[in-house]
Scaffold this active site. Structure first.
Site, PDB file in Angstrom:
ATOM      1  N   CYS A 124      56.900  89.209  36.942  1.00 45.31           N
ATOM      2  CA  CYS A 124      56.632  90.484  37.628  1.00 45.31           C
ATOM      3  C   CYS A 124      55.136  90.703  37.790  1.00 45.31           C
ATOM      4  CB  CYS A 124      57.251  91.634  36.850  1.00 45.31           C
ATOM      5  SG  CYS A 124      59.030  91.516  36.673  1.00 45.31           S
ATOM      6  N   SER A 132      48.684  89.626  47.702  1.00 42.31           N
ATOM      7  CA  SER A 132      47.679  88.557  47.602  1.00 42.31           C
ATOM      8  C   SER A 132      46.585  88.940  46.615  1.00 42.31           C
ATOM      9  CB  SER A 132      47.060  88.302  48.979  1.00 42.31           C
ATOM     10  OG  SER A 132      48.020  87.718  49.835  1.00 42.31           O
ATOM     11  N   ARG A 243      53.017  76.089  41.403  1.00 36.84           N
ATOM     12  CA  ARG A 243      52.854  75.767  42.826  1.00 36.84           C
ATOM     13  C   ARG A 243      53.303  74.354  43.197  1.00 36.84           C
ATOM     14  NH1 ARG A 243      47.566  79.703  43.225  1.00 36.84           N
ATOM     15  NH2 ARG A 243      48.752  81.576  43.745  1.00 36.84           N
ATOM     16  N   ARG A 268      73.407  62.696  70.100  1.00 37.80           N
ATOM     17  CA  ARG A 268      73.353  63.571  71.269  1.00 37.80           C
ATOM     18  C   ARG A 268      72.966  62.779  72.527  1.00 37.80           C
ATOM     19  NH1 ARG A 268      74.965  68.046  73.945  1.00 37.80           N
ATOM     20  NH2 ARG A 268      73.273  69.036  75.105  1.00 37.80           N
ATOM     21  N   GLN A 279      60.680  58.555  73.721  1.00 34.54           N
ATOM     22  CA  GLN A 279      59.493  58.472  72.869  1.00 34.54           C
ATOM     23  C   GLN A 279      59.099  59.862  72.338  1.00 34.54           C
ATOM     24  OE1 GLN A 279      55.656  57.191  74.543  1.00 34.54           O
ATOM     25  NE2 GLN A 279      55.692  55.519  73.069  1.00 34.54           N
ATOM     26  N   GLN A 336      64.147  72.216  67.387  1.00 36.35           N
ATOM     27  CA  GLN A 336      63.813  71.778  68.753  1.00 36.35           C
ATOM     28  C   GLN A 336      64.657  70.553  69.154  1.00 36.35           C
ATOM     29  OE1 GLN A 336      61.775  73.659  70.395  1.00 36.35           O
ATOM     30  NE2 GLN A 336      61.741  72.486  72.300  1.00 36.35           N
ATOM     31  N   GLU A 363      54.504  82.936  45.947  1.00 36.73           N
ATOM     32  CA  GLU A 363      53.613  82.211  45.013  1.00 36.73           C
ATOM     33  C   GLU A 363      52.242  81.926  45.628  1.00 36.73           C
ATOM     34  OE1 GLU A 363      55.314  79.475  42.282  1.00 36.73           O
ATOM     35  OE2 GLU A 363      57.265  80.458  42.396  1.00 36.73           O
TER      36      GLU A 363
HETATM   37  N1  CAA Z   1      42.914  79.227  36.062  1.00 40.89           N
HETATM   38  C1  CAA Z   1      42.149  79.890  35.147  1.00 40.89           C
HETATM   39  N2  CAA Z   1      41.345  80.950  35.487  1.00 40.89           N
HETATM   40  C2  CAA Z   1      41.349  81.318  36.776  1.00 40.89           C
HETATM   41  C3  CAA Z   1      42.119  80.668  37.760  1.00 40.89           C
HETATM   42  C4  CAA Z   1      42.921  79.579  37.353  1.00 40.89           C
HETATM   43  N3  CAA Z   1      43.665  78.923  38.232  1.00 40.89           N
HETATM   44  N4  CAA Z   1      41.910  81.271  38.951  1.00 40.89           N
HETATM   45  C5  CAA Z   1      41.031  82.252  38.735  1.00 40.89           C
HETATM   46  N5  CAA Z   1      40.686  82.278  37.419  1.00 40.89           N
HETATM   47  C6  CAA Z   1      39.739  83.176  36.775  1.00 40.89           C
HETATM   48  C7  CAA Z   1      38.345  82.995  37.385  1.00 40.89           C
HETATM   49  O1  CAA Z   1      37.631  81.973  36.714  1.00 40.89           O
HETATM   50  C8  CAA Z   1      37.723  84.357  37.152  1.00 40.89           C
HETATM   51  O2  CAA Z   1      37.318  84.433  35.803  1.00 40.89           O
HETATM   52  P1  CAA Z   1      36.103  85.425  35.321  1.00 40.89           P
HETATM   53  O3  CAA Z   1      36.573  86.800  35.588  1.00 40.89           O
HETATM   54  O4  CAA Z   1      35.964  85.115  33.878  1.00 40.89           O
HETATM   55  O5  CAA Z   1      34.924  85.040  36.158  1.00 40.89           O
HETATM   56  C9  CAA Z   1      38.916  85.296  37.321  1.00 40.89           C
HETATM   57  O6  CAA Z   1      40.082  84.525  37.071  1.00 40.89           O
HETATM   58  C10 CAA Z   1      38.985  85.919  38.705  1.00 40.89           C
HETATM   59  O7  CAA Z   1      39.057  84.869  39.649  1.00 40.89           O
HETATM   60  P2  CAA Z   1      38.741  85.085  41.186  1.00 40.89           P
HETATM   61  O8  CAA Z   1      37.389  85.704  41.310  1.00 40.89           O
HETATM   62  O9  CAA Z   1      38.974  83.799  41.877  1.00 40.89           O
HETATM   63  O10 CAA Z   1      39.819  86.194  41.562  1.00 40.89           O
HETATM   64  P3  CAA Z   1      40.165  86.901  42.926  1.00 40.89           P
HETATM   65  O11 CAA Z   1      40.385  88.340  42.662  1.00 40.89           O
HETATM   66  O12 CAA Z   1      39.178  86.495  43.971  1.00 40.89           O
HETATM   67  O13 CAA Z   1      41.640  86.345  43.290  1.00 40.89           O
HETATM   68  C11 CAA Z   1      43.309  84.803  43.999  1.00 40.89           C
HETATM   69  C12 CAA Z   1      41.995  85.087  43.220  1.00 40.89           C
HETATM   70  C13 CAA Z   1      43.422  83.323  43.953  1.00 40.89           C
HETATM   71  C14 CAA Z   1      43.263  85.283  45.420  1.00 40.89           C
HETATM   72  C15 CAA Z   1      44.481  85.468  43.236  1.00 40.89           C
HETATM   73  O14 CAA Z   1      44.432  86.879  43.331  1.00 40.89           O
HETATM   74  C16 CAA Z   1      45.823  84.957  43.707  1.00 40.89           C
HETATM   75  O15 CAA Z   1      46.257  83.881  43.304  1.00 40.89           O
HETATM   76  N6  CAA Z   1      46.520  85.729  44.560  1.00 40.89           N
HETATM   77  C17 CAA Z   1      47.859  85.381  44.996  1.00 40.89           C
HETATM   78  C18 CAA Z   1      48.856  85.940  44.041  1.00 40.89           C
HETATM   79  C19 CAA Z   1      50.165  85.242  44.129  1.00 40.89           C
HETATM   80  O16 CAA Z   1      50.258  84.026  44.206  1.00 40.89           O
HETATM   81  N7  CAA Z   1      51.218  86.042  44.066  1.00 40.89           N
HETATM   82  C20 CAA Z   1      52.529  85.513  44.074  1.00 40.89           C
HETATM   83  C21 CAA Z   1      53.365  86.276  43.109  1.00 40.89           C
HETATM   84  S1  CAA Z   1      54.539  85.333  42.229  1.00 40.89           S
HETATM   85  C22 CAA Z   1      55.805  85.018  43.299  1.00 40.89           C
HETATM   86  O17 CAA Z   1      55.648  85.032  44.468  1.00 40.89           O
HETATM   87  C23 CAA Z   1      57.061  84.626  42.646  1.00 40.89           C
HETATM   88  C24 CAA Z   1      58.246  85.377  43.021  1.00 40.89           C
HETATM   89  O18 CAA Z   1      59.015  85.792  42.169  1.00 40.89           O
HETATM   90  C25 CAA Z   1      58.592  85.546  44.460  1.00 40.89           C
END
Ligand code: CAA
Length: 380
Positions: A124, A132, A243, A268, A279, A336, A363
């Protein structure tokens, strides 16, 4: 890593998953999609074969499969139906935060039961105002004595209606932005937890997607994962793990569409010859085969890095973005090739195209994956 042959064990797992997809998933996929029916009967059989607890470490009663093993299995299952596979593998995403940040006691309490008995957990993170921008979460967790009081609304939650346990990301300090987020395990049985609207989706309709509502939910402090403020990183790491799994789904659905389109093109007849003689069709099919192979290799690399204990953020996003965009292209081209028939519900490819669309969204959208990749190649 150079070596492209699967081990004997991996071939056996692949074979088992392929048979399960062909015999148990495919025959019911269309009916469950049209009725938007949660496939509990399929999950019971899958659980019995270990297909839902593979990712759980042996010390928690699971099979302790590697990330690569899981991707090999998931490609096969998604070939059968991506929606059913999304729900079937959702426990992996929901329980990974416990596995990466939980204590041994938390793993025993919150993960081990999922190896013992079929039940569902949900991840959640998403909220109406924080999709995002996962750091923008508005759900709050206020410390009160030896518990936290959680309030908020989570949306688009896979298996939300069926879950017995939720992994919830909430803010313990809103002034700190993403650094104020914390992760909690929230049992469904706690007072104040309820399920809201169930979504009526375009594709992956056998998978359950619902709102989860939290109203003054008193969560014991011992359910906090890691420390206060570590929630955002825990969520990001869990997504790095998950991912490649979505990429494997994409390879599976693309392969299904490719196989059907190739077979149809040989059957078909137009202008007196099978359309496969043209082609224009060769080039579509050749691109499909080439890109499916490329997507599979990126998927395997994203998973393999995890198994080596290495950071896979960039490669995980490579795999997720490339494979989900490819799945959309391949399923669209398959429609298509089927022409007018492809657009009709009586034929199988329109479902694949609807199912593939979600892979570019959940995700982390394809655009978010490119943001992650750009950050990884330019700033780290
Ligand atoms: N591993 C470890 N640390 C990480 C990291 C990773 N992969 N990615 C970022 N961090 C850390 C950074 O180092 C940074 O650390 P500090 O604060 O210490 O500097 C901190 O996290 C913030 O990182 P960013 O500045 O890169 O963060 P951001 O606000 O710019 O956002 C983003 C990054 C990648 C856009 C993130 O918000 C993101 O992944 N968004 C998408 C969310 C998502 O995938 N949602 C899907 C929900 S789940 C789902 O869909 C499943 C379902 O049930 C349907």
């Amino acid at each position: 890593m150079i070596g492209f042959e699967l081990t004997q064990e991996q071939v056996a797992l692949q074979d088992m998953a392929r048979k399960f997809a062909a015999n148990e998933i495919r025959p019911k996929a269309v009916e469950y999609d049209h009725a938007s029916k949660f496939p509990e009967d399929i999950f019971e059989k899958a659980f019995g074969l270990g297909l839902m607890s593979g990712f759980i470490p042996e010390e928690c009663g699971g099979l302790g499969l590697s990330a690569l093993d899981s991707c090999i299995i998931e490609e096969e299952l998604a070939w059968g139906c991506t929606g059913i596979t999304s729900s079937m593998t959702c426990n992996g995403l929901a329980l990974t935060p416990v596995l990466v940040a939980g204590t041994d006691e938390q793993k025993k309490k919150f993960v081990a039961p999922f190896a013992e008995k079929l039940q569902y957990a949900s991840f959640c993170l998403t909220e109406p105002g924080a999709g995002s921008d996962a750091g923008g979460i508005a759900t709050t967790a206020k410390k009160e004595g030896d518990s936290y009081l959680l309030n908020g609304r989570k949306c688009f939650i896979t298996n939300g209606s069926h879950a017995s346990q939720y992994t919830v990301f909430a803010s313990t300090d809103r002034s700190k932005g993403h650094k104020g987020l914390s992760a909690f395990v929230v049992p469904r049985s706690l007072p104040g937890v309820s399920v809201g609207k169930k979504e009526d989706k375009m594709g992956q309709r056998a998978s359950d997607t619902a709102d989860v509502l939290l109203e003054d939910v008193k969560v014991p402090a011992e359910n906090l994962l890691g420390k206060e403020g570590e929630g955002f990183k825990i969520a990001m790491i869990a997504l790095d793990y998950a991912r490649p799994t979505v990429a494997a789904f994409a390879v599976g659905v693309a392969r299904a569409a490719f196989e059907l389109a190739m077979q149809y093109s040989k059957e078909r007849v137009q202008f007196g010859v099978p359309i496969a003689m043209n082609q224009a069709i060769h080039f579509l099919l050749a691109d499909m085969a080439m890109e499916i192979e490329a997507a599979r290799l990126l998927t395997y690399k994203g998973a393999w890095l995890l198994d080596m204990g290495k950071r896979n953020t960039k490669e995980s996003s490579f795999a997720k973005a490339f494979a989900s965009d490819l799945a959309m292209r391949v399923t669209t081209d398959a429609v298509q090739i089927f022409g007018g028939y492809g657009y009709m519900r009586d034929y199988p490819v329109e479902k694949l195209m609807r199912d593939a669309k979600l892979l570019q969204i959940y995700e982390g959208t394809s655009q978010i994956q490119r943001m992650v990749i750009a950050k990884e190649i330019m700033m780290r």
